[in-house]
Design an enzyme around this catalytic site. Structure first.
Site, PDB file in Angstrom:
ATOM      1  N   ASP A 265      16.290   2.996  -7.930  1.00 45.60           N
ATOM      2  CA  ASP A 265      16.627   4.123  -8.810  1.00 45.60           C
ATOM      3  C   ASP A 265      17.354   5.232  -8.071  1.00 45.60           C
ATOM      4  O   ASP A 265      18.118   5.988  -8.664  1.00 45.60           O
ATOM      5  CB  ASP A 265      15.366   4.660  -9.482  1.00 45.60           C
ATOM      6  CG  ASP A 265      14.883   3.669 -10.514  1.00 45.60           C
ATOM      7  OD1 ASP A 265      14.130   2.743 -10.140  1.00 45.60           O
ATOM      8  OD2 ASP A 265      15.321   3.769 -11.678  1.00 45.60           O
TER       9      ASP A 265
ATOM     10  N   ARG B 163      16.399   1.396 -20.294  1.00 43.27           N
ATOM     11  CA  ARG B 163      15.826   1.815 -19.013  1.00 43.27           C
ATOM     12  C   ARG B 163      16.478   0.974 -17.915  1.00 43.27           C
ATOM     13  O   ARG B 163      17.209   0.019 -18.199  1.00 43.27           O
ATOM     14  CB  ARG B 163      14.284   1.735 -18.976  1.00 43.27           C
ATOM     15  CG  ARG B 163      13.602   0.712 -19.780  1.00 43.27           C
ATOM     16  CD  ARG B 163      13.766  -0.713 -19.346  1.00 43.27           C
ATOM     17  NE  ARG B 163      13.502  -0.876 -17.940  1.00 43.27           N
ATOM     18  CZ  ARG B 163      14.044  -1.793 -17.183  1.00 43.27           C
ATOM     19  NH1 ARG B 163      14.908  -2.677 -17.684  1.00 43.27           N
ATOM     20  NH2 ARG B 163      13.775  -1.886 -15.901  1.00 43.27           N
ATOM     21  N   GLY B 164      16.179   1.345 -16.660  1.00 42.64           N
ATOM     22  CA  GLY B 164      16.894   0.744 -15.542  1.00 42.64           C
ATOM     23  C   GLY B 164      18.046   1.670 -15.188  1.00 42.64           C
ATOM     24  O   GLY B 164      18.789   2.117 -16.082  1.00 42.64           O
ATOM     25  N   ALA B 165      18.184   1.960 -13.889  1.00 42.31           N
ATOM     26  CA  ALA B 165      19.101   3.024 -13.470  1.00 42.31           C
ATOM     27  C   ALA B 165      20.535   2.879 -13.998  1.00 42.31           C
ATOM     28  O   ALA B 165      21.053   3.815 -14.624  1.00 42.31           O
ATOM     29  CB  ALA B 165      19.067   3.121 -11.939  1.00 42.31           C
TER      30      ALA B 165
ATOM     31  N   GLN C 122       7.235  -3.930 -17.212  1.00 41.33           N
ATOM     32  CA  GLN C 122       8.641  -4.359 -17.270  1.00 41.33           C
ATOM     33  C   GLN C 122       8.815  -5.760 -16.678  1.00 41.33           C
ATOM     34  O   GLN C 122       9.723  -6.493 -17.079  1.00 41.33           O
ATOM     35  CB  GLN C 122       9.538  -3.375 -16.505  1.00 41.33           C
ATOM     36  CG  GLN C 122       9.720  -2.024 -17.175  1.00 41.33           C
ATOM     37  CD  GLN C 122       8.708  -1.000 -16.712  1.00 41.33           C
ATOM     38  OE1 GLN C 122       7.593  -1.337 -16.343  1.00 41.33           O
ATOM     39  NE2 GLN C 122       9.073   0.260 -16.731  1.00 41.33           N
TER      40      GLN C 122
HETATM   41  O1  MRU Z   1      11.080   2.998 -15.517  1.00 43.30           O
HETATM   42  P1  MRU Z   1      12.191   2.001 -15.489  1.00 43.30           P
HETATM   43  O2  MRU Z   1      11.891   0.748 -16.240  1.00 43.30           O
HETATM   44  O3  MRU Z   1      13.528   2.617 -15.891  1.00 43.30           O
HETATM   45  O4  MRU Z   1      12.320   1.591 -13.950  1.00 43.30           O
HETATM   46  C1  MRU Z   1      13.365   0.734 -13.591  1.00 43.30           C
HETATM   47  C2  MRU Z   1      13.356   0.329 -12.173  1.00 43.30           C
HETATM   48  O5  MRU Z   1      12.581   0.816 -11.376  1.00 43.30           O
HETATM   49  C3  MRU Z   1      14.421  -0.646 -11.758  1.00 43.30           C
HETATM   50  O6  MRU Z   1      13.953  -1.465 -10.738  1.00 43.30           O
HETATM   51  C4  MRU Z   1      15.635   0.121 -11.255  1.00 43.30           C
HETATM   52  O7  MRU Z   1      16.059   1.076 -12.171  1.00 43.30           O
HETATM   53  C5  MRU Z   1      16.760  -0.783 -10.933  1.00 43.30           C
HETATM   54  S1  MRU Z   1      17.567  -1.408 -12.379  1.00 43.30           S
HETATM   55  C6  MRU Z   1      18.889  -2.343 -11.926  1.00 43.30           C
END
Ligand code: MRU
Length: 354
Positions: A245, A52-54, A204
């Protein structure tokens, strides 16, 4: 196995190989990797937040395309290749809607394939796509270092910084975006203290950010999301840095649910609020944040905690996974091309297209 010697994502073998990733749903109590040898496993890993994470989602999807193409017979003709490529791309695109890096990576893979169509050589195009996925992965490493380098200049020795969710090495190829700023400041010899919001409902911040910062020797203090405003009021926070994201053309920024509340608190208390994100997180096709699709997740995610059910059976639940922080709440956006400040359409276009 320690975090120092394993990667968030790694490809094992040549283009007939597979994707290995840390299963982030198991952290912080278990550091275990899983192997994805089918595109369905990559899709499930993205959907269930194992990865996860963009930026990390984008990298996983690019490798997912390579895995999806492995099912083609060796002598597949060009038309079956094109059909399969579209099928795999559409399938992976259906895993999660908000992080634009997923679609950016899939579009980049598709465009790369199209640029080779005149070859009419399926094996050669698959080869090129494998190199492209690896390039997306490697570029992200360099981008995160640059974000860290630019971002650390904003803060001084002794600063206490707050972050929300996890925008660290676990959310990228390595090093992170928001957390890169803290790592780079530390590498410059500055002592930085971090307050990490736990980030309900999937934690997270508690499970990943607190763990990752501790692994890298950064002083981190965990707070509940509802404590951030008071901690700011008490004058304990010098700045906020979060990831993103999807960022619209005017700077409106989608990030993990709760980010908007943090930005409001920061504004009220005069605390600078920064977003750290690669250029691939900008979606210049959207004029503002109203067009950003917001993922709604399973209601069960907020009905369970402490190992048991924590909400009455049958209760109505609303579970948006992201919110949008308006550009006017954002002091600056830290990218690999430099810092965008003030945040407006003109400055964004200049930096993103530089
Ligand atoms: O639902 P997630 O854990 O994928 O959400 C992730 C986030 O909101 C992060 O802050 C975002 O993707 C930036 S990651 C460098």
């Amino acid at each position: 196995m320690t975090y120092q010697n394993i990667e968030t994502l790694s490809w094992i073998g040549d283009q007939h190989g597979w994707l290995r990733m840390i299963d982030q749903t198991l952290l912080p109590t278990e550091l275990r990797e899983i192997d994805c040898r089918q595109v369905e496993t990559v899709w499930e890993a993205i959907k269930k937040l194992r990865v996860r994470g963009a930026p990390a989602i984008g990298i996983a999807a690019a490798y997912g395309v390579c895995i999806g193409l492995q099912t083609l017979p060796e002598n597949a003709d060009f038309d079956s290749f094109k059909t399969r490529l579209n099928e795999v791309g559409d399938y992976l695109a259906s895993s999660r809607p908000t992080a634009v890096n997923l679609f950016w990576a899939l579009n980049r893979m598709k465009a790369k394939a199209e640029s080779c169509y005149e070859l009419k050589n399926v094996a050669k195009i698959i080869d090129v796509l494998f190199s492209e996925a690896k390039a997306i992965h490697e570029e992200d490493r360099r981008i995160c270092r640059l974000i860290g380098m630019f971002g650390q200049e904003l803060f001084k020795d002794g600063d206490a910084l707050l972050t929300h969710c996890n925008a660290g090495g676990l959310a990228t190829a390595d090093y992170g975006t928001a957390l890169a700023v803290f790592f780079a400041a530390t590498e410059k010899g500055k002592t930085i203290r971090v307050f990490a919001d736990e980030t309900r409902p999937l934690l997270q911040g508690a499970r990943l950010t607190a763990w990752e910062l501790m692994q890298r020797g950064i002083d981190v203090t965990l707070i509940c999301d509802s404590m951030a405003a008071m901690v700011m009021k008490q004058g304990k926070i010098n700045g906020v840095v979060v990831g993103a994201d999807r960022i619209a053309a005017n700077g409106d920024t989608a990030n993990k649910i709760g980010t908007y509340s943090v930005a409001i608190s920061a504004k009220v208390h005069g605390v600078p609020f920064y977003v750290a994100a690669p250029v691939s997180t900008f979606d210049l096709t959207l004029a503002d944040g109203n067009g950003i699709p917001i993922e709604e997740r399973d209601p069960e995610e907020i009905c369970y905690g402490f190992g048991k059910r924590t909400a009455p059976e049958g209760v109505n639940v609303y579970n948006p996974a992201f919110d949008v922080t308006p550009a006017e709440f954002i002091t600056g956006i830290i990218t690999e091309h430099g810092i965008i400040s003030p945040v407006n359409r003109e400055n964004i276009t200049k930096i993103v297209q530089s």
